[in-house]
Scaffold this motif. Sequence first.
Motif, PDB file in Angstrom:
ATOM      1  N   VAL A 111      10.917  37.705  13.347  1.00  0.00           N
ATOM      2  CA  VAL A 111      11.631  37.098  14.111  1.00  0.00           C
ATOM      3  C   VAL A 111      12.266  36.086  12.777  1.00  0.00           C
ATOM      4  CG1 VAL A 111       9.861  35.305  15.406  1.00  0.00           C
ATOM      5  CG2 VAL A 111      12.177  35.597  16.256  1.00  0.00           C
ATOM      6  N   VAL A 112      13.319  36.095  13.456  1.00  0.00           N
ATOM      7  CA  VAL A 112      14.313  35.195  12.043  1.00  0.00           C
ATOM      8  C   VAL A 112      14.944  33.809  12.756  1.00  0.00           C
ATOM      9  CG1 VAL A 112      15.979  35.082  10.184  1.00  0.00           C
ATOM     10  CG2 VAL A 112      14.386  37.075  10.839  1.00  0.00           C
ATOM     11  N   VAL A 113      14.512  32.353  12.893  1.00  0.00           N
ATOM     12  CA  VAL A 113      15.377  31.874  13.372  1.00  0.00           C
ATOM     13  C   VAL A 113      15.914  30.797  12.480  1.00  0.00           C
ATOM     14  CG1 VAL A 113      14.556  29.413  15.275  1.00  0.00           C
ATOM     15  CG2 VAL A 113      12.819  31.523  15.080  1.00  0.00           C
ATOM     16  N   GLY A 114      17.032  31.473  12.486  1.00  0.00           N
ATOM     17  CA  GLY A 114      18.212  30.726  11.719  1.00  0.00           C
ATOM     18  C   GLY A 114      19.012  31.429  11.112  1.00  0.00           C
ATOM     19  N   ALA A 115      20.074  31.696  11.007  1.00  0.00           N
ATOM     20  CA  ALA A 115      21.521  32.849  11.142  1.00  0.00           C
ATOM     21  C   ALA A 115      22.218  31.676  10.034  1.00  0.00           C
ATOM     22  CB  ALA A 115      21.827  33.359  11.590  1.00  0.00           C
ATOM     23  N   GLY A 116      21.417  31.185   8.989  1.00  0.00           N
ATOM     24  CA  GLY A 116      22.657  31.311   7.613  1.00  0.00           C
ATOM     25  C   GLY A 116      22.159  32.335   6.029  1.00  0.00           C
ATOM     26  N   PRO A 117      22.267  31.451   4.848  1.00  0.00           N
ATOM     27  CA  PRO A 117      21.948  32.460   4.569  1.00  0.00           C
ATOM     28  C   PRO A 117      21.082  33.171   3.946  1.00  0.00           C
ATOM     29  CG  PRO A 117      23.844  30.715   3.472  1.00  0.00           C
ATOM     30  CD  PRO A 117      23.410  30.850   4.908  1.00  0.00           C
ATOM     31  N   GLY A 118      19.632  32.146   4.040  1.00  0.00           N
ATOM     32  CA  GLY A 118      18.173  32.995   3.716  1.00  0.00           C
ATOM     33  C   GLY A 118      17.945  33.261   5.237  1.00  0.00           C
ATOM     34  N   GLY A 119      18.240  33.373   6.474  1.00  0.00           N
ATOM     35  CA  GLY A 119      18.180  33.237   7.636  1.00  0.00           C
ATOM     36  C   GLY A 119      18.957  35.154   7.469  1.00  0.00           C
ATOM     37  N   LEU A 120      20.156  35.715   7.087  1.00  0.00           N
ATOM     38  CA  LEU A 120      20.597  36.501   7.076  1.00  0.00           C
ATOM     39  C   LEU A 120      19.515  37.595   6.523  1.00  0.00           C
ATOM     40  CD1 LEU A 120      24.303  35.338   7.959  1.00  0.00           C
ATOM     41  CD2 LEU A 120      22.862  37.104   9.419  1.00  0.00           C
ATOM     42  N   ALA A 121      19.553  37.399   4.551  1.00  0.00           N
ATOM     43  CA  ALA A 121      19.005  38.140   3.810  1.00  0.00           C
ATOM     44  C   ALA A 121      17.457  38.569   4.293  1.00  0.00           C
ATOM     45  CB  ALA A 121      18.651  36.812   2.724  1.00  0.00           C
ATOM     46  N   ALA A 122      16.956  37.550   5.383  1.00  0.00           N
ATOM     47  CA  ALA A 122      15.928  37.797   5.197  1.00  0.00           C
ATOM     48  C   ALA A 122      16.305  38.880   6.400  1.00  0.00           C
ATOM     49  CB  ALA A 122      15.522  36.970   6.431  1.00  0.00           C
ATOM     50  N   ALA A 123      16.664  38.581   7.630  1.00  0.00           N
ATOM     51  CA  ALA A 123      17.376  40.188   8.669  1.00  0.00           C
ATOM     52  C   ALA A 123      17.855  40.951   7.826  1.00  0.00           C
ATOM     53  CB  ALA A 123      18.618  39.664   9.341  1.00  0.00           C
ATOM     54  N   VAL A 124      18.376  41.192   6.905  1.00  0.00           N
ATOM     55  CA  VAL A 124      19.757  42.608   5.859  1.00  0.00           C
ATOM     56  C   VAL A 124      17.913  42.893   5.828  1.00  0.00           C
ATOM     57  CG1 VAL A 124      20.918  43.537   3.855  1.00  0.00           C
ATOM     58  CG2 VAL A 124      21.404  41.791   5.755  1.00  0.00           C
ATOM     59  N   LEU A 183      31.646  35.705   3.776  1.00  0.00           N
ATOM     60  CA  LEU A 183      29.977  35.542   3.126  1.00  0.00           C
ATOM     61  C   LEU A 183      29.291  36.120   4.533  1.00  0.00           C
ATOM     62  CD1 LEU A 183      27.785  35.745   1.220  1.00  0.00           C
ATOM     63  CD2 LEU A 183      27.283  33.320   1.344  1.00  0.00           C
ATOM     64  N   ALA A 184      29.189  35.698   5.765  1.00  0.00           N
ATOM     65  CA  ALA A 184      28.306  35.930   7.068  1.00  0.00           C
ATOM     66  C   ALA A 184      28.542  36.011   7.658  1.00  0.00           C
ATOM     67  CB  ALA A 184      28.735  34.173   7.263  1.00  0.00           C
ATOM     68  N   GLU A 185      29.935  36.968   7.863  1.00  0.00           N
ATOM     69  CA  GLU A 185      30.568  38.423   8.436  1.00  0.00           C
ATOM     70  C   GLU A 185      30.006  39.329   8.070  1.00  0.00           C
ATOM     71  OE1 GLU A 185      31.453  37.813  11.494  1.00  0.00           O
ATOM     72  OE2 GLU A 185      32.619  36.940  11.919  1.00  0.00           O
ATOM     73  N   ARG A 186      30.170  39.411   6.392  1.00  0.00           N
ATOM     74  CA  ARG A 186      29.924  40.731   5.880  1.00  0.00           C
ATOM     75  C   ARG A 186      28.080  40.502   5.893  1.00  0.00           C
ATOM     76  NH1 ARG A 186      32.763  42.560   1.877  1.00  0.00           N
ATOM     77  NH2 ARG A 186      34.726  42.310   1.373  1.00  0.00           N
ATOM     78  N   ALA A 187      27.780  39.675   6.149  1.00  0.00           N
ATOM     79  CA  ALA A 187      25.787  39.681   6.222  1.00  0.00           C
ATOM     80  C   ALA A 187      25.515  40.235   7.933  1.00  0.00           C
ATOM     81  CB  ALA A 187      25.069  38.266   6.108  1.00  0.00           C
ATOM     82  N   VAL A 188      26.327  39.343   8.228  1.00  0.00           N
ATOM     83  CA  VAL A 188      25.788  39.705  10.042  1.00  0.00           C
ATOM     84  C   VAL A 188      26.508  41.118   9.654  1.00  0.00           C
ATOM     85  CG1 VAL A 188      26.807  39.931  12.385  1.00  0.00           C
ATOM     86  CG2 VAL A 188      26.154  37.885  11.150  1.00  0.00           C
ATOM     87  N   GLN A 191      26.527  43.897   8.249  1.00  0.00           N
ATOM     88  CA  GLN A 191      25.240  44.677   7.076  1.00  0.00           C
ATOM     89  C   GLN A 191      24.355  44.841   7.934  1.00  0.00           C
ATOM     90  OE1 GLN A 191      24.818  42.596   3.008  1.00  0.00           O
ATOM     91  NE2 GLN A 191      23.784  44.258   2.555  1.00  0.00           N
ATOM     92  N   ALA A 192      23.252  43.416   8.474  1.00  0.00           N
ATOM     93  CA  ALA A 192      22.327  43.407   9.082  1.00  0.00           C
ATOM     94  C   ALA A 192      22.373  43.967  10.274  1.00  0.00           C
ATOM     95  CB  ALA A 192      21.425  41.912   9.211  1.00  0.00           C
ATOM     96  N   ASP A 193      22.921  44.244  11.471  1.00  0.00           N
ATOM     97  CA  ASP A 193      23.324  44.923  12.357  1.00  0.00           C
ATOM     98  C   ASP A 193      23.405  46.486  11.772  1.00  0.00           C
ATOM     99  OD1 ASP A 193      24.261  45.404  14.884  1.00  0.00           O
ATOM    100  OD2 ASP A 193      25.550  46.391  13.922  1.00  0.00           O
ATOM    101  N   ARG A 194      24.506  46.361  10.164  1.00  0.00           N
ATOM    102  CA  ARG A 194      23.630  48.568  10.593  1.00  0.00           C
ATOM    103  C   ARG A 194      22.754  48.989   9.634  1.00  0.00           C
ATOM    104  NH1 ARG A 194      24.675  50.872   5.511  1.00  0.00           N
ATOM    105  NH2 ARG A 194      24.837  48.788   4.676  1.00  0.00           N
ATOM    106  N   PHE A 195      21.870  47.930   9.803  1.00  0.00           N
ATOM    107  CA  PHE A 195      19.904  48.596   9.570  1.00  0.00           C
ATOM    108  C   PHE A 195      19.442  48.478  10.777  1.00  0.00           C
ATOM    109  CE2 PHE A 195      21.919  46.968   4.649  1.00  0.00           C
ATOM    110  CZ  PHE A 195      21.549  48.596   4.285  1.00  0.00           C
ATOM    111  N   GLY A 196      20.348  47.330  12.038  1.00  0.00           N
ATOM    112  CA  GLY A 196      19.502  47.875  13.029  1.00  0.00           C
ATOM    113  C   GLY A 196      18.686  46.384  13.316  1.00  0.00           C
ATOM    114  N   ALA A 197      19.276  45.142  12.378  1.00  0.00           N
ATOM    115  CA  ALA A 197      18.850  43.867  13.613  1.00  0.00           C
ATOM    116  C   ALA A 197      19.405  43.200  14.531  1.00  0.00           C
ATOM    117  CB  ALA A 197      18.898  42.809  11.919  1.00  0.00           C
TER     118      ALA A 197
END
Length: 556
Positions: free
Chosen positions: A229-242, A284-289, A291-297
């Motif tokens: 579980v990742v708490v916080g969806a900034g660049p660090g959190g989204l990277a962990a999600a991806v 940057l955020a939207e691209r990461a979102v 990307q994370a969604d595509r991998f199943g987060a």
Amino acid sequence: MPTLTPTADVHAAYPRLTDDQIAILRSCGQQRQVGEGEQLFRAGERTDEFFVVLSGEVAVVHDDPEHVVQRHGPRSFLGELGLLEGQTAFVSAVVNKPGEVLAVGSAALRDLLSREPGLGDVILRAYLLRRTLLVGVGTGFRIIGSAFSADTRRLLEFAARNRLPHRWADLEKDAEAEALLRRLGVAPEETPIVLWHDHRVLRNPSNAELAHVIGLRTETPAKGVCDLVVVGAGPGGLAAAVYGASEGLSTVVLDAVATGGQAGTSSRIENYLGFPAGISGMELAERAVVQADRFGARIDVPAEAAGLEQRDGNSLVRLTDGGTVTATNVVVATGARYRRLAAPGIERFEGLGVHYAATVWEARTCRRDTVAVVGGGNSAGQAVLFLARESPAVHLLVRGGALEENMSRYLIDRIERHPRIHVRLHTEVREVSGEERVESVLVEDNRTGEQQVLPARALFVFIGARPATSWLAGAVTLDKRGFIPTGQDVAEAAADAWEPLGRVPLALETGLPGVFAVGDVRSRSVKRVASAVGEGAMAVRLAHEHLGEVGAPAVR
């Protein structure tokens, strides 16, 4: 509402597909005959189809067929960012001239985009630009409320931070808004309201209620244990999600307000590796979102963490709405929040000219007006350059005696060359004044005490940040400033937690096993987007090590 004016951005937002690209889409789509007046999708409703116009014409409209946003002819494709993120449509698509379309399911489209990066980049780039353009022409749902209402400002901030097309009708100024409330039978004490596309009225909804309607928030799983579980969806959190989701970890991402974090409020990030022309925090955020969604987060917004505890070798995150999420590993990426400026008038005008972000959403309220920016770091530098594109004058108010103390050289050089940016060193804000919104700023030279009134229609504040760790009080070790020490910095303070494991904390591990901290929230971290992204990726590698110690959860 007029049709969009042809500009470079508009052309990039509405490209024509090549024969090869259409052939790729045909492999997973179906051709369909459409007749005049047929609706392909409707504003306010979810759609799970991506359309390419093969012949005929389709108009994208808002509110009614007279409000045309864009006309799509052969080789054009419909939709915008919400299609990839599972949100409702903010506009409708109506067939103007009969013809034929190619329909591709949204799940098949996401899979295709991962296999065809060239086509995927064309579609994603267009969708990002379309979202920005939809905001600019005033599409989306309507927020009706008083500028002096805290709930109105809350809804406006939520919509802006989540990059949602919306319009605001100020009850203090808009006579039509008051008449509309009477027709809807809404009492003044029930405002603000959100008027949804199907004329449904949401009376002073919470952020979570609005998110459910739009499709931002899914039901948080109450049973089972996820890997991460990742708490916080900034660049660090989204990277962990991806990285977590791409490596097969069941991953849930929670954020109290919006994806993107503090970086998402930046108009342009110009020193991020791989983007020589720069990239906005929003993109940057939207691209990461995506990307994370595509991998199943799973990404849930808003979902605010209220506490953390460990039970039976797992970590349980409590939410403010009463829900919980249990995971073997937790990545804390809650970042830091800009400090509020302490001066008379600031609190009164927050949202009415006083802003803590400088994106297209805030900038549209003061186009072609003189504005002021407070701060001497990179965020302030990026803001003044962005605002100076349209403002006749931008005052940069810096408490210190030199920009070099906290700002990168590439920003300083551009600021010093810009004819509309006026740098005022040794300057502090003493008061913000105006009738219904910001009209002037009283500043003082902190060396001489001399004061001056600067005409300004907006004040943007970037004066440092404080860590968002109050929800962790008593759960993990914090340093004296409230940041989270990790690795060797916390080993001695939390020695009892590590004795059963026979080891010391891993590099990004906090005082609790399996709980990692990344990005700005971490003590002694480098406050850069690239650093946060790197730490997010590194945390996933360390999470695998912890999983190897305790084993994967029996029930996911």
